[in-house]
Design a protein around this motif. Structure first.
Motif, PDB file in Angstrom:
ATOM      1  N   UNK A  74      -4.459  -2.355  13.401  1.00  0.00           N
ATOM      2  CA  UNK A  74      -4.257  -1.864  12.039  1.00  0.00           C
ATOM      3  C   UNK A  74      -4.993  -0.534  11.913  1.00  0.00           C
ATOM      4  N   UNK A  75      -4.250   0.537  11.654  1.00  0.00           N
ATOM      5  CA  UNK A  75      -4.808   1.885  11.751  1.00  0.00           C
ATOM      6  C   UNK A  75      -4.752   2.611  10.413  1.00  0.00           C
ATOM      7  N   UNK A  76      -5.881   3.195  10.025  1.00  0.00           N
ATOM      8  CA  UNK A  76      -5.936   4.089   8.876  1.00  0.00           C
ATOM      9  C   UNK A  76      -5.582   5.487   9.373  1.00  0.00           C
ATOM     10  N   UNK A  77      -4.402   5.944   9.014  1.00  0.00           N
ATOM     11  CA  UNK A  77      -3.874   7.218   9.518  1.00  0.00           C
ATOM     12  C   UNK A  77      -4.308   8.357   8.601  1.00  0.00           C
ATOM     13  N   UNK A  78      -5.262   9.154   9.090  1.00  0.00           N
ATOM     14  CA  UNK A  78      -5.770  10.309   8.336  1.00  0.00           C
ATOM     15  C   UNK A  78      -5.409  11.610   9.039  1.00  0.00           C
ATOM     16  N   UNK A  79      -4.356  11.585   9.819  1.00  0.00           N
ATOM     17  CA  UNK A  79      -4.010  12.733  10.663  1.00  0.00           C
ATOM     18  C   UNK A  79      -3.301  13.857   9.920  1.00  0.00           C
ATOM     19  N   UNK A  80      -2.800  13.570   8.712  1.00  0.00           N
ATOM     20  CA  UNK A  80      -2.087  14.609   7.963  1.00  0.00           C
ATOM     21  C   UNK A  80      -2.640  14.715   6.545  1.00  0.00           C
ATOM     22  N   UNK A  81      -2.667  15.940   6.041  1.00  0.00           N
ATOM     23  CA  UNK A  81      -3.136  16.180   4.689  1.00  0.00           C
ATOM     24  C   UNK A  81      -1.968  16.028   3.715  1.00  0.00           C
ATOM     25  N   UNK A 132     -11.713  -3.925   4.736  1.00  0.00           N
ATOM     26  CA  UNK A 132     -12.047  -4.705   3.551  1.00  0.00           C
ATOM     27  C   UNK A 132     -10.847  -4.850   2.611  1.00  0.00           C
ATOM     28  N   UNK A 133      -9.990  -3.840   2.593  1.00  0.00           N
ATOM     29  CA  UNK A 133      -8.797  -3.898   1.765  1.00  0.00           C
ATOM     30  C   UNK A 133      -7.864  -5.001   2.237  1.00  0.00           C
ATOM     31  N   UNK A 134      -7.613  -5.040   3.546  1.00  0.00           N
ATOM     32  CA  UNK A 134      -6.735  -6.104   4.039  1.00  0.00           C
ATOM     33  C   UNK A 134      -7.391  -7.470   3.918  1.00  0.00           C
ATOM     34  N   UNK A 135      -8.694  -7.539   4.114  1.00  0.00           N
ATOM     35  CA  UNK A 135      -9.392  -8.819   3.964  1.00  0.00           C
ATOM     36  C   UNK A 135      -9.222  -9.347   2.540  1.00  0.00           C
ATOM     37  N   UNK A 136      -9.322  -8.445   1.554  1.00  0.00           N
ATOM     38  CA  UNK A 136      -9.108  -8.851   0.173  1.00  0.00           C
ATOM     39  C   UNK A 136      -7.684  -9.333  -0.065  1.00  0.00           C
ATOM     40  N   UNK A 137      -6.734  -8.630   0.536  1.00  0.00           N
ATOM     41  CA  UNK A 137      -5.326  -9.037   0.433  1.00  0.00           C
ATOM     42  C   UNK A 137      -5.123 -10.421   1.062  1.00  0.00           C
ATOM     43  N   UNK A 146      -2.487   2.310 -11.163  1.00  0.00           N
ATOM     44  CA  UNK A 146      -2.209   0.882 -11.271  1.00  0.00           C
ATOM     45  C   UNK A 146      -3.203   0.007 -10.520  1.00  0.00           C
ATOM     46  N   UNK A 147      -3.819   0.565  -9.486  1.00  0.00           N
ATOM     47  CA  UNK A 147      -4.675  -0.246  -8.620  1.00  0.00           C
ATOM     48  C   UNK A 147      -5.793   0.621  -8.040  1.00  0.00           C
ATOM     49  N   UNK A 148      -6.959   0.537  -8.622  1.00  0.00           N
ATOM     50  CA  UNK A 148      -8.088   1.365  -8.170  1.00  0.00           C
ATOM     51  C   UNK A 148      -8.547   1.012  -6.760  1.00  0.00           C
ATOM     52  N   UNK A 149      -8.205  -0.178  -6.288  1.00  0.00           N
ATOM     53  CA  UNK A 149      -8.661  -0.576  -4.952  1.00  0.00           C
ATOM     54  C   UNK A 149      -8.013   0.246  -3.846  1.00  0.00           C
ATOM     55  N   UNK A 150      -6.951   0.992  -4.174  1.00  0.00           N
ATOM     56  CA  UNK A 150      -6.299   1.828  -3.157  1.00  0.00           C
ATOM     57  C   UNK A 150      -6.792   3.260  -3.192  1.00  0.00           C
ATOM     58  N   UNK A 196       0.815  -1.217   0.000  1.00  0.00           N
ATOM     59  CA  UNK A 196       0.000   0.000   0.000  1.00  0.00           C
ATOM     60  C   UNK A 196       0.849   1.268   0.000  1.00  0.00           C
ATOM     61  N   UNK A 197       2.037   1.224   0.543  1.00  0.00           N
ATOM     62  CA  UNK A 197       2.927   2.382   0.466  1.00  0.00           C
ATOM     63  C   UNK A 197       3.410   2.608  -0.964  1.00  0.00           C
ATOM     64  N   UNK A 198       3.406   1.551  -1.763  1.00  0.00           N
ATOM     65  CA  UNK A 198       3.829   1.652  -3.161  1.00  0.00           C
ATOM     66  C   UNK A 198       2.673   1.893  -4.118  1.00  0.00           C
ATOM     67  N   UNK A 199       1.441   1.688  -3.683  1.00  0.00           N
ATOM     68  CA  UNK A 199       0.291   1.689  -4.590  1.00  0.00           C
ATOM     69  C   UNK A 199       0.002   3.067  -5.171  1.00  0.00           C
TER      70      UNK A 199
END
Length: 322
Positions: free
Chosen positions: A253-260, A179-184, A157-161, A150-153
């Motif tokens: 597992x954390x979705x980090x939305x703390x920075x723009x 759901x993203x990790x579940x798919x992975x 190349x990958x609409x799921x990200x 995901x750091x490379x996505x």
């Protein structure tokens, strides 16, 4: 070198993948064909059944818990060693080759992450149990691989990200990461399910199950302070409570939305393993925290944002020189 360093750490993690591989299964079939006359026929028959089952699995995980020789259980491996030492030696060399071949595809950051996990937990009571250690390492290895991916996505190349690049008022919920990790996990045949009820009197976001061992992955979203100190303070208790009736090792597992549009810092900064008495009950627990950054920009966006600052710095230097 086999049995040392990263090889020692990663081997139990990757062997289940290696020995479900068609190429290795085919090599095992050839080995068995060549050595069949040197071993008792009942042993050959049992090995033949196991190898065929392995070949039919394709690239699936090892259901036998083989511990190093694919379809050969420790008992079968011992029988091969006692009845055909040369065949056992050839089998060992075959295993070494395929494990080494797999390791070539593991990046240095992922290697380092697994080694740090081992260093932090090696003397933990539950982690010292071989089956628990192998299961937890297997899970965390794939979490680190997911983070790396995901750091490379990129969206191109990958609409799921795409959810990782949402900005403004329409920020994604933690469900998107779940759901993203579940798919992975399903893509790599990791035994993970979601929204599991009846876990510590609640419902778990994601559950990794290996025989009797279960590890819960608590998925969160953080909008303000995604430092590991704050994440553990806010969500550490909940993460370990889900392990009330199982091994005392959990994952956040954390979705980090703390920075723009944050600059993408090195992968090393996106995970941490902590141990401690999280609930104040005198129990040593371990928690692996992994942050997946959202509100992403792109490398080109970072360059554009930096240009005005660089120009001002250049003007300052020029003015000082005059």
């Amino acid at each position: 070198k086999s049995g040392m360093g990263f090889d020692c750490v990663i081997r139990p993690t990757i062997e289940p993948r290696i020995f479900g591989n068609h190429h290795h299964a085919a090599a095992l079939k050839a080995w068995l064909r060549d050595r069949s006359e040197t071993m008792p026929q009942d042993l050959v028959a049992e090995l033949d059944v196991r190898v065929k089952e392995y070949f039919d699995m394709g690239d699936g995980l090892d259901p036998f818990g083989a511990g190093g020789f694919g379809p050969l259980s420790p008992a079968l491996a011992k029988r091969v060693r006692s009845t055909d030492p040369k065949g056992y030696s050839l089998l060992s060399e075959l295993a070494e080759f395929f494990v080494a071949d797999f390791q070539k595809g593991v990046s240095v950051p992922v290697m380092r992450a697994v080694e740090l996990l081992e260093a932090k937990l090696r003397d933990h009571e539950d982690y010292q149990i071989a089956e628990v250690q192998a299961a937890f390492r297997h899970l965390v290895f794939h979490l680190y691989s997911f983070l790396e991916r995901r750091l490379n996505s990129s969206i191109e190349q990958d609409r799921s990200c795409a959810y990782l690049f949402q900005n403004g008022d329409n920020l994604p919920l933690e469900k998107a990461l779940q759901q993203d990790f579940l798919g992975h996990a399903r893509a790599v045949r990791l035994p993970v399910d979601d929204e599991v009820k009846g876990v510590a009197a609640g419902r778990a976001d994601l559950r990794y199950k290996d025989n009797a061992h279960e590890m819960i992955i608590e998925v969160k979203r953080e909008l303000n302070d995604a430092s590991f100190d704050n994440l553990v303070a806010l969500y550490g208790d909940q993460t370990v409570i889900y392990q009330t009736t199982n091994v005392k090792l959990g994952v956040m597992l954390v979705l980090d939305l703390s920075q723009d549009r944050p600059n993408t810092v090195h992968m090393d900064k996106h995970y941490e393993t902590r141990r401690g008495d999280f609930l104040g009950d005198g129990t040593d627990r371990g928690v692996v925290s992994i942050k997946v950054p959202g509100r992403r920009g792109t490398p080109s966006y970072a360059s554009k944002s930096a240009k005005p600052t660089r120009s001002r710095k250049g003007e300052t230097v020029a003015a000082s020189a005059s």
